[in-house]
Design an enzyme around this catalytic site. Structure first.
Site, PDB file in Angstrom:
ATOM      1  N   ASP A 135       7.461 -23.687  49.480  1.00 44.42           N
ATOM      2  CA  ASP A 135       7.711 -22.249  49.428  1.00 44.42           C
ATOM      3  C   ASP A 135       8.946 -22.007  48.580  1.00 44.42           C
ATOM      4  O   ASP A 135      10.012 -22.589  48.831  1.00 44.42           O
ATOM      5  CB  ASP A 135       7.913 -21.686  50.836  1.00 44.42           C
ATOM      6  CG  ASP A 135       7.882 -20.163  50.852  1.00 44.42           C
ATOM      7  OD1 ASP A 135       7.118 -19.584  50.067  1.00 44.42           O
ATOM      8  OD2 ASP A 135       8.603 -19.557  51.658  1.00 44.42           O
ATOM      9  N   HIS A 142      14.678  -9.699  46.465  1.00 43.07           N
ATOM     10  CA  HIS A 142      14.628 -10.192  47.846  1.00 43.07           C
ATOM     11  C   HIS A 142      15.828 -11.080  48.140  1.00 43.07           C
ATOM     12  O   HIS A 142      16.481 -10.928  49.191  1.00 43.07           O
ATOM     13  CB  HIS A 142      13.334 -10.967  48.082  1.00 43.07           C
ATOM     14  CG  HIS A 142      13.250 -11.621  49.423  1.00 43.07           C
ATOM     15  ND1 HIS A 142      13.101 -10.904  50.596  1.00 43.07           N
ATOM     16  CD2 HIS A 142      13.314 -12.940  49.788  1.00 43.07           C
ATOM     17  CE1 HIS A 142      13.057 -11.741  51.621  1.00 43.07           C
ATOM     18  NE2 HIS A 142      13.190 -12.980  51.160  1.00 43.07           N
ATOM     19  N   GLU A 210       3.789 -12.458  49.976  1.00 43.94           N
ATOM     20  CA  GLU A 210       3.868 -13.474  48.933  1.00 43.94           C
ATOM     21  C   GLU A 210       2.504 -13.662  48.282  1.00 43.94           C
ATOM     22  O   GLU A 210       1.490 -13.181  48.773  1.00 43.94           O
ATOM     23  CB  GLU A 210       4.320 -14.832  49.508  1.00 43.94           C
ATOM     24  CG  GLU A 210       5.680 -14.816  50.172  1.00 43.94           C
ATOM     25  CD  GLU A 210       6.201 -16.220  50.455  1.00 43.94           C
ATOM     26  OE1 GLU A 210       5.800 -17.162  49.721  1.00 43.94           O
ATOM     27  OE2 GLU A 210       7.005 -16.377  51.391  1.00 43.94           O
TER      28      GLU A 210
END
Length: 424
Positions: A135, A142, A210
């Protein structure tokens, strides 16, 4: 072998609604359970799923070098391992078979009964066996928001963030397909004002908007992937909800990063949309300043204009759209992420999944997590039924959707939908 599937004027003899995510230009890949309880690899046009295993057995892929059982498997891993040339040959052939002017399957009723399924006749499965999951943390907006909340607003981005795509290795065993419910996780948290932690259900479960890309076999151990070759090893993209327990995360993430707050569940959409299908929607990614080091530097259009949306539906209620964002906001591109991932010789395999990191835009209505949207609980979100939320509550359903659109063609990903249940 060029892709021949992007012609916006192309039509299928299968019915396709104008707002469908799955016109003949898409041709995604997935795995589903059929009405005969057989698992097969397939594709989708409109509201019809197409059994590629049956299509292959009936001779429709003649001339393409495929093993007899390539589509008779419960994952796409082996097909993905065959590489881009094979993916294109198969998609080109599917495009030909279902072209409105091709009568071969269109007028063969017996074959149609074997090959075609309506969506209520199938059950979608996880499309790949995910050996490894990484990830990333690649949205500047963000990362700035989280750094502002958790650290010093004047130093929201750590010094390395603008030089390398930050990432961590997650747990692949808890990646689940759309429609599978999850339970509220339990773990350690440090309540505000407390000196010692406590154990119990998380009180701050959050979604993360995402996308994720899925790789083919990319390199040998010790080899790096050059930046200008990286996209050759990316099969396609899915929507990705990387669930988080923010109160657990805040307590545990120093010094090694996310662990229990992240590994309890991540949800993916079932249809993998190929890079070839997304080619008409390329756009330039945000300007990178400072300029990346040479091994990560890219020119041209290296991102994609994918419109993203998240809705929240309380038990017995109606959906409320709580954010709209776009994949093009990502500071680090997929190619940069994959090149960085292998720059030390790390081996990447077919079916590996790489999460983009939470996708946030520059405005509050484009933030990609509840933590940002409600700004650490100080700005509750009001739902259509009047209820308020600062985090995801038990029996809430979170739905992610995404699509691209131009020249009258819409290419979409469907949705990934997950309900949060009480802890067990």
């Amino acid at each position: 072998m060029p892709s021949k599937t992007n012609d916006p004027s192309k039509k299928s003899w299968l019915p396709v609604a104008p707002d469908s995510d799955f016109p003949i230009q898409n041709i995604p890949f997935g795995v589903f359970l059929t009405r005969e309880d057989v698992i097969t690899i397939g594709t989708r046009i409109g509201d019809h799923a197409i059994d590629l295993g049956a299509l292959h057995q009936l001779g429709y892929f003649q001339g393409i070098p495929l093993t007899d059982d390539i589509f008779l498997q419960d994952t796409l891993n082996d097909f993905i391992s065959d590489g881009k040339k094979t993916w294109r040959l198969v998609r080109n052939r599917i495009s030909e078979i279902f072209d409105i002017d091709n009568p071969a399957l269109k007028e063969h009723q017996e074959h149609r009964k074997i090959v075609l399924f309506t969506l209520d006749e199938i059950e979608m499965q996880l499309p790949v066996h995910i050996g490894d999951y990484t990830d990333f943390y690649s949205s500047k907006e963000h990362a700035t928001n989280i750094g502002t909340m958790f650290r010093d607003p004047e130093n929201a981005l750590l010094p390395n963030w603008l030089h390398i795509p930050i990432g961590y290795h997650g747990r692949s065993s808890t990646i689940i397909p759309s429609g599978k419910n999850i339970h509220r996780p339990k773990g350690q948290t440090l309540p505000k004002g407390a000196d010692t932690p406590q154990f119990g259900p998380s009180k701050m479960v959050d979604f993360e908007l995402e996308m994720a890309f899925i790789t083919t076999d990319a390199n040998k151990l010790g080899e790096s992937i050059p930046i200008d070759e990286a996209e050759n090893y990316i099969f396609g993209l899915v929507l990705f909800n990387d669930w988080s327990a923010r109160d657990m995360q805040k307590w545990e993430y120093v010094p090694l990063g996310p662990f229990m707050a992240k590994n309890f569940a991540s949800s993916v959409s079932p249809w993998i949309v190929t890079l070839d299908a997304l080619e008409p929607f390329r756009v330039e990614s945000p300007e990178q300043d400072p300029k990346p080091l040479p091994h990560l530097y890219q020119k041209g259009k290296n991102s994609f204009d994918i419109q993203l949306e998240v809705s929240l539906t309380p038990e017995g209620g109606i959906p409320t759209t709580i954010t709209k964002s776009n994949f093009k906001y990502m500071y680090w591109t997929m190619a940069q992420q994959l090149t960085h991932h292998t720059s030390n010789g790390c081996k990447v395999l077919s079916g590996d999944l790489m999460g983009s990191g939470t996708i946030s835009g520059s405005t509050p209505d484009s933030y990609g997590s509840m933590l940002e949207l409600a700004w650490q609980g100080t700005k509750p979100i009001t739902l259509e039924n009047g209820e308020k939320r600062t985090s995801i509550q038990d029996y809430d359903t979170v739905t992610l959707s995404g699509f691209c659109e131009n020249s009258g063609v819409r290419i979409g990903f469907g949705k990934v939908e997950t309900k949060l249940l009480p802890p067990v």
